[in-house]
Motif scaffolding. Structure first.
Motif, PDB file in Angstrom:
ATOM      1  N   LEU A   1       9.561  -0.201   3.550  1.00 43.43           N
ATOM      2  CA  LEU A   1       8.740   0.790   4.243  1.00 43.43           C
ATOM      3  C   LEU A   1       9.611   1.971   4.671  1.00 43.43           C
ATOM      4  N   PRO A   2       9.141   3.210   4.493  1.00 40.15           N
ATOM      5  CA  PRO A   2       9.984   4.378   4.756  1.00 40.15           C
ATOM      6  C   PRO A   2      10.258   4.637   6.226  1.00 40.15           C
ATOM      7  N   ASP A   3       9.419   4.139   7.121  1.00 39.63           N
ATOM      8  CA  ASP A   3       9.603   4.413   8.549  1.00 39.63           C
ATOM      9  C   ASP A   3       9.383   3.133   9.333  1.00 39.63           C
ATOM     10  N   ALA A   4      10.234   2.136   9.098  1.00 40.96           N
ATOM     11  CA  ALA A   4      10.081   0.831   9.734  1.00 40.96           C
ATOM     12  C   ALA A   4      11.403   0.365  10.321  1.00 40.96           C
ATOM     13  N   THR A   5      11.325  -0.303  11.460  1.00 43.66           N
ATOM     14  CA  THR A   5      12.501  -0.916  12.082  1.00 43.66           C
ATOM     15  C   THR A   5      12.127  -2.324  12.527  1.00 43.66           C
TER      16      THR A   5
ATOM     17  N   ALA B   1       0.817  -1.217   0.000  1.00 40.57           N
ATOM     18  CA  ALA B   1       0.000   0.000   0.000  1.00 40.57           C
ATOM     19  C   ALA B   1       0.850   1.266   0.000  1.00 40.57           C
ATOM     20  N   GLY B   2       2.166   1.109   0.085  1.00 44.51           N
ATOM     21  CA  GLY B   2       3.032   2.282   0.145  1.00 44.51           C
ATOM     22  C   GLY B   2       2.829   3.083   1.411  1.00 44.51           C
ATOM     23  N   SER B   3       2.537   2.389   2.514  1.00 45.55           N
ATOM     24  CA  SER B   3       2.218   3.059   3.762  1.00 45.55           C
ATOM     25  C   SER B   3       3.411   3.858   4.291  1.00 45.55           C
ATOM     26  N   THR B   4       3.106   4.998   4.888  1.00 45.54           N
ATOM     27  CA  THR B   4       4.133   5.824   5.536  1.00 45.54           C
ATOM     28  C   THR B   4       4.021   5.734   7.059  1.00 45.54           C
ATOM     29  N   ARG B   5       3.235   4.792   7.559  1.00 41.68           N
ATOM     30  CA  ARG B   5       3.079   4.638   9.007  1.00 41.68           C
ATOM     31  C   ARG B   5       4.392   4.206   9.652  1.00 41.68           C
ATOM     32  N   THR B   6       4.593   4.613  10.887  1.00 39.30           N
ATOM     33  CA  THR B   6       5.716   4.102  11.666  1.00 39.30           C
ATOM     34  C   THR B   6       5.410   2.655  12.035  1.00 39.30           C
TER      35      THR B   6
ATOM     36  N   LEU C   1      11.127 -10.416   6.378  1.00 40.58           N
ATOM     37  CA  LEU C   1      11.164  -9.348   7.374  1.00 40.58           C
ATOM     38  C   LEU C   1      12.163  -8.274   6.971  1.00 40.58           C
ATOM     39  N   ALA C   2      13.349  -8.689   6.538  1.00 43.35           N
ATOM     40  CA  ALA C   2      14.363  -7.709   6.138  1.00 43.35           C
ATOM     41  C   ALA C   2      13.923  -6.926   4.900  1.00 43.35           C
ATOM     42  N   ARG C   3      13.362  -7.643   3.913  1.00 38.98           N
ATOM     43  CA  ARG C   3      12.972  -6.987   2.661  1.00 38.98           C
ATOM     44  C   ARG C   3      11.829  -6.009   2.879  1.00 38.98           C
ATOM     45  N   LEU C   4      10.797  -6.440   3.584  1.00 40.44           N
ATOM     46  CA  LEU C   4       9.621  -5.593   3.772  1.00 40.44           C
ATOM     47  C   LEU C   4       9.938  -4.398   4.671  1.00 40.44           C
ATOM     48  N   THR C   5      10.777  -4.600   5.658  1.00 33.87           N
ATOM     49  CA  THR C   5      11.186  -3.485   6.509  1.00 33.87           C
ATOM     50  C   THR C   5      11.925  -2.442   5.686  1.00 33.87           C
ATOM     51  N   ALA C   6      12.773  -2.898   4.764  1.00 32.33           N
ATOM     52  CA  ALA C   6      13.525  -1.967   3.912  1.00 32.33           C
ATOM     53  C   ALA C   6      12.618  -1.220   2.946  1.00 32.33           C
TER      54      ALA C   6
END
Length: 394
Positions: A318-322, A287-292, A311-316
């Motif tokens: 997302l613009p604000d994910a850890t 969805a191109g989410s910008t949520r933390t 987990l590594a790919r999807l976290t990368a």
């Protein structure tokens, strides 16, 4: 809700019934399966019946419902009811089976409590049962109608799916991408939900298990199965279900799903509990989410960690994910602060975060307690437990 007269009787007898419910439920199930062996063969989870967890879950749900009626007479415990209703619809519980359960449950109550079950006591607990049963029936009827759609049959939601691909995630976790065999579109599911899979075992029994959706593709669903020690269905699927095979699958169900919004999201899992979290992350990324987004996962080691690359790919993406990963016994070098069990006190939890938890019950209790201690409101903490829910009302 519960009538004033019967509320007094239930409140007075709840300690006695609650103390005896561990004896009542085995007798109930023994009576039920003696009269209807097909229910154990083709509907109930034989493994959970053998180890007693399903029996504990029934006892917990009845006690929790009665307690809620007494503590909050003007409210209905809809969160608890929704969880049960989704599970019932996913395995095919029908409205008329509530009468069958009532017959054998109340016979078991009389067997255990004897003369203590006066007509007044029986009438009061009969009202409790039918308040719960009728509420569940109404919720389940709506769920079935929604899942069937305008042209479907709410009475039979099972559909044959073709296995498109099979992917070995780890030594004991396999993912299956499946499409409706008739070429139609699969029903829409929400990230975090599960499907039921009905399998014919070598003895002819049709056993049903729930597996979380770990992702979707165009016109297809993906669910993932962990081979459990002694698990007759998970073992059968791992050993026999291959690309090109047909499998019976229910529509997606489950009351714990990622809510829309733009607030922070906290995803906390252990072991195979990261399956619904992977679906949530994939949805946010697509969805191109910008949520933390903060993901926290605990596992035995790197080889046991299913969806590690996801987990590594999807976290990368997302613009604000850890992401924070804890290993109990890491292979090779691993940060000391991320070695051992998940410890949320070492993770920065965003203010206003909605938390989603999935994993074994002891893990859920521990991390929920840490979140409450950190000031996260209980209403913002949602959990999914695989298997019978022994934590109803939490």
């Amino acid at each position: 809700m519960l009538s004033a007269k019967n509320a007094k009787v239930v409140e007075a007898t709840l300690p006695v019934v609650g103390a005896a419910i561990g004896d009542i439920t085995p007798r109930f199930y023994d009576r039920l399966f003696a009269a209807h062996p097909e229910l154990l063969r083709d509907l109930f989870n034989r493994g959970n019946q053998a180890n007693g967890t399903q029996r504990q879950a029934l006892a917990g749900s009845i006690a929790a419902f009665a307690t809620a009626l007494i503590a909050h007479p003007d409210q209905r415990p809809d969160a608890m009811l929704a969880r049960i209703a989704h599970k019932h619809v996913s395995i095919g519980i029908s409205d008329d089976q509530y009468k069958v359960v009532h017959e054998h449950l109340f016979a078991a109550i009389v067997e255990v409590l004897g003369e203590a079950v006066t007509p007044e006591v029986a009438a009061a607990w009969d009202e409790v049962y039918w308040l719960m049963a009728n509420a569940l029936i109404a919720i389940e009827d709506r769920l079935r109608a929604d899942a069937a759609g305008p042209d479907g049959d709410p009475a039979d939601l099972w559909r044959p799916y073709t296995v498109v691909t099979r992917h070995q995630e780890t030594e004991d976790v396999t993912s299956y991408l499946v499409r409706p065999a008739d070429g139609s579109a699969p029903p829409a599911g929400r990230p975090g939900q599960y499907v039921s899979v009905r399998t014919t075992l070598p003895d002819g029994a049709h056993q049903i298990r729930q597996y979380s959706l770990s992702g979707t593709a165009a016109g297809a669903l993906r669910f993932s199965v962990k081979r459990e020690a002694g698990g007759e269905v998970s073992g059968h699927l791992h050993d026999h279900l291959r690309a090109g095979d047909l499998v019976q699958v229910s529509p997606p169900m489950g009351d714990i799903a990622l809510a829309d919004g733009d607030g922070p999201v906290l995803l906390v899992s252990a072991g195979i509990g990261n399956t619904p979290m992977t679906a949530m992350l994939a949805h946010l990324a697509d969805a191109g989410s910008t949520r933390t987004v903060v993901s926290v996962h605990g596992d035995r080691d790197q080889l046991a960690h299913a969806f590690r690359a996801d987990l590594a790919r999807l976290t990368a993406e997302l613009p604000d994910a850890t992401a924070h990963v804890f290993y109990e016994r890491p292979l090779g070098e691993w940060p000391a602060e991320r070695t051992g069990l998940v410890d949320l006190t070492t993770v920065d939890i965003p203010a206003g975060a909605t938390a989603y938890l999935c994993g074994p019950l002891p893990f859920l209790r521990a991390v929920r307690g840490q979140l409450l201690a950190a000031g996260v409101p209980a209403a913002d903490i949602h959990y999914e437990v695989f298997g019978p829910d022994l934590w109803l009302g939490a």
